[in-house]
Design a protein around this motif. Structure first.
Motif: not given
Length: 394
Positions: A322-332, A261-263, A348-351, A284-286
């Protein structure tokens, strides 16, 4: 032009201190001397006057402490000689006997108190070589203080027994919280007087014994290695001394979950969680069932771009493909973190985390909407009116 009228104030009479009223000479006694509280003397000698003899010295101490507990004071062993070099003897005193000796190390706060009041209470135990028995005599049965209503908070009365120490060590090895350990001890023994502070101190001493001669950093690395953690650290040399700069670690099961679960990942830092005041960087992952799991942790010396780049590089090492790289990373909205994520994960998209946005909107609304007297309810309605549309947008 009218002449200016100047008001002349009468001069105050000069009174010499020698003849001033209300001043008492050094040799004279004040008319109202301070009230001195009467001295307290409580005689408990009759309770310890006994012909009791024991073959074991510990049994004699146990009996004396049980009598003192009924009288609501604690007894401590002042001196104990086994009889190898000189005559065997035993000296027991009141917990409040003796004089307080200040520590050489200066504390942050100069204001401190002590329970010591030079209480003269003393018992002496003697060992008879012929009968091989211990007996107890009363040297002084007087107390110079009031006896307490209870023994809660007394250090001597709250000492852990041997089986309680073993239980404390076993629970500490199993990572049980000290408050839960203490509640279990009190459930097993309703007369247990151990305080929370004593439980924490016993737990700390046990951990120090486990660490032995190792430093805290060496002990941490040993524990991580024993439990098969993935961990990396880097150091910095200052003034010829090597110091820890950053450390990154992840549980082996967390590494497995990450590769499944790396998305989407979320990253945040917490503060003031250790005595070293180092920020704890948490990842933390989902899962697919909308559950969260801890991916990894990192103690960072600073929240600068260099520290975040190093931590994200260690996270990249956990991914097996390399295909397991996260797609979205959430920060504060930590700008240093948001700036370096594209350098390690370019696709990776940063939100910004929705929860952090709603929290900031609410805090700004409270700051901008001023509350006057009698308008508190109205201000709360305005704040809710402003915050609800933002929640709907998010």
């Amino acid at each position: 032009m009218d002449d200016e009228i100047v008001e002349v104030k009468p001069k105050r009479p000069v009174v010499l201190g020698l003849f001033a009223t209300g001043i008492v000479s050094a040799g004279a006694q004040p008319s109202n001397p301070p009230i001195v509280p009467p001295s307290i003397e409580i005689d408990t000698a009759s309770h310890f006057a006994t012909d009791r003899q024991e073959s074991d010295r510990e049994e004699l101490i146990k009996w004396a402490r049980s009598v003192a507990e009924r009288l609501r004071f604690a007894i401590m062993v002042r001196r104990s000689d086994s009889g190898e070099k000189r005559k065997a003897q035993l000296v027991l005193e009141c917990e409040r006997g003796g004089k307080y000796v200040s520590a050489k190390k200066k504390l942050k706060s100069d204001s401190s108190g002590t329970r010591k009041c030079k209480c003269p209470f003393r018992l002496r135990g003697y060992y008879n070589e012929e009968t091989k028995l211990w007996r107890l005599t009363v040297v002084n049965g007087m107390h110079k203080h009031e006896l307490d209503k209870g023994l809660e908070g007394h250090l001597v009365a709250g000492l852990l027994k041997q089986h309680e120490k073993e239980f404390m060590e076993e629970m500490t090895r199993n990572a049980v919280a000290p408050k839960n350990i203490l509640s279990t001890l009190k459930e097993r023994d309703p007369y247990n007087k151990t305080s929370a502070k004593q439980a924490y101190n016993a737990r700390h001493r046990y951990k120090t014994k486990l660490r032995a001669s190792m430093t805290e950093m060496q002990h941490l690395c040993k524990k991580l290695d024993d439990n098969k953690y993935f961990f990396k650290y880097r150091t910095i040399v200052e003034d010829g001394v090597e110091h820890l700069q950053d450390i990154f670690f992840a549980h082996p099961r967390s590494v497995t979950l990450l590769n499944f679960f790396h998305t989407v990942l979320t990253m945040d830092s917490t503060y003031k969680t250790s005595k070293y005041k180092m920020p704890l960087f948490e990842i933390v992952g989902f899962t697919s069932t909308e559950k969260t799991f801890n991916v990894a942790f990192a103690w960072l010396s600073n929240e600068k771009e260099d520290n975040f780049i190093w931590a994200l590089q260690q996270l990249h090492c956990l991914l097996r493909r390399e295909a397991n790289l996260p797609r979205v990373i959430l920060t504060d909205r930590d700008l240093a973190l948001m700036n370096v994520i594209p350098a390690v994960f370019p696709d990776t998209t940063v939100l910004v985390c929705r929860f952090q946005v709603a929290k900031n909107v609410r805090s700004k609304t409270v700051e901008l909407v001023k509350v006057r007297d009698g308008e508190k309810v109205k201000a709360l309605e305005i704040r809710e009116t402003v915050c609800l549309p933002f929640t709907d947008v998010l």
